[in-house]
Write a protein that holds these residues in place. Structure first.
Motif, short mmCIF file in Angstrom:
data_model
loop_
_atom_site.label_atom_id
_atom_site.label_comp_id
_atom_site.label_asym_id
_atom_site.label_seq_id
_atom_site.Cartn_x
_atom_site.Cartn_y
_atom_site.Cartn_z
N ASN A 194 57.63 48.78 41.12
CA ASN A 194 57.93 50.20 40.82
C ASN A 194 58.69 50.99 41.70
O ASN A 194 59.55 51.65 41.41
CB ASN A 194 56.59 50.89 40.26
CG ASN A 194 55.99 50.23 39.03
OD1 ASN A 194 56.71 49.54 38.10
ND2 ASN A 194 54.52 50.37 38.94
N THR B 33 52.43 45.63 41.68
CA THR B 33 52.98 46.63 40.59
C THR B 33 53.89 47.74 41.35
O THR B 33 54.86 48.31 40.99
CB THR B 33 52.49 47.04 39.47
OG1 THR B 33 50.93 47.69 40.22
CG2 THR B 33 51.99 46.14 38.48
N VAL C 240 54.19 44.98 32.08
CA VAL C 240 54.12 45.74 33.58
C VAL C 240 55.42 46.93 33.38
O VAL C 240 55.30 47.89 33.97
CB VAL C 240 54.62 44.95 34.59
CG1 VAL C 240 54.74 45.64 35.95
CG2 VAL C 240 53.67 43.93 34.92
N THR D 196 57.37 39.89 40.06
CA THR D 196 57.59 41.12 41.35
C THR D 196 59.00 40.59 42.01
O THR D 196 59.68 41.50 42.35
CB THR D 196 56.34 41.03 42.08
OG1 THR D 196 55.39 41.69 41.28
CG2 THR D 196 56.53 42.23 43.04
N TYR E 165 47.08 43.29 41.88
CA TYR E 165 47.74 43.57 40.62
C TYR E 165 48.38 45.28 41.01
O TYR E 165 49.79 45.21 40.96
CB TYR E 165 46.86 43.68 39.70
CG TYR E 165 47.56 44.71 38.37
CD1 TYR E 165 48.34 43.80 37.58
CD2 TYR E 165 47.37 45.92 38.43
CE1 TYR E 165 48.96 44.59 36.63
CE2 TYR E 165 47.95 46.66 37.36
CZ TYR E 165 48.94 45.81 36.41
OH TYR E 165 49.69 46.51 35.27
N LEU F 270 52.41 37.11 38.18
CA LEU F 270 52.92 38.41 38.89
C LEU F 270 53.60 38.44 40.06
O LEU F 270 54.73 39.26 40.16
CB LEU F 270 51.52 39.46 39.08
CG LEU F 270 52.07 40.72 39.15
CD1 LEU F 270 52.68 41.43 38.15
CD2 LEU F 270 50.85 41.58 39.33
#
Length: 109
Positions: free
Chosen positions: A38, A34, A107, A76, A30, A72
């Protein structure tokens, strides 16, 4: 500094993140995914591993609640601008598509 802090602060290279995508710990996965989204830190190896993770959508691949590792990974890849044409993405039902949208919001992408 622990590993999660290093990941969250953007102090991992794309190569380090690619290696961490092999981890079996959903918490590490995770944070790695992220961070990739990010900080836009990725390379071809990261993209390849994320694509492989899109298929981790079974009951043993849970992150939290309804979210799976594969969810995810898909979100992503979308965040970093990849066009998703995988079988796992094309065959999602309406519920799964809503899960992806909700995950994207949670997210913050």
């Amino acid at each position: 500094m622990n590993l999660v802090d290093k990941i969250n602060e953007g102090n991992c290279s794309a190569d380090e993140l690619a290696k961490l995508l092999d981890d079996n710990n959903p918490i590490i996965l995770y944070h790695v995914m992220t961070a990739i989204g990010n900080y836009d830190i990725y390379n071809e190896q990261v993209k390849k591993k994320l694509y492989e993770l899109t298929f981790k959508r079974g009951t043993t691949d849970k992150l939290l609640g309804y979210y799976k590792i594969g969810d995810l990974a898909i979100v992503t890849l979308q965040k970093i601008g990849e066009n998703i044409d995988s079988t796992s993405y094309e065959n999602l039902d309406d519920f799964d598509m809503k899960i992806l949208l909700q995950l994207t919001k949670e997210v913050g992408w």
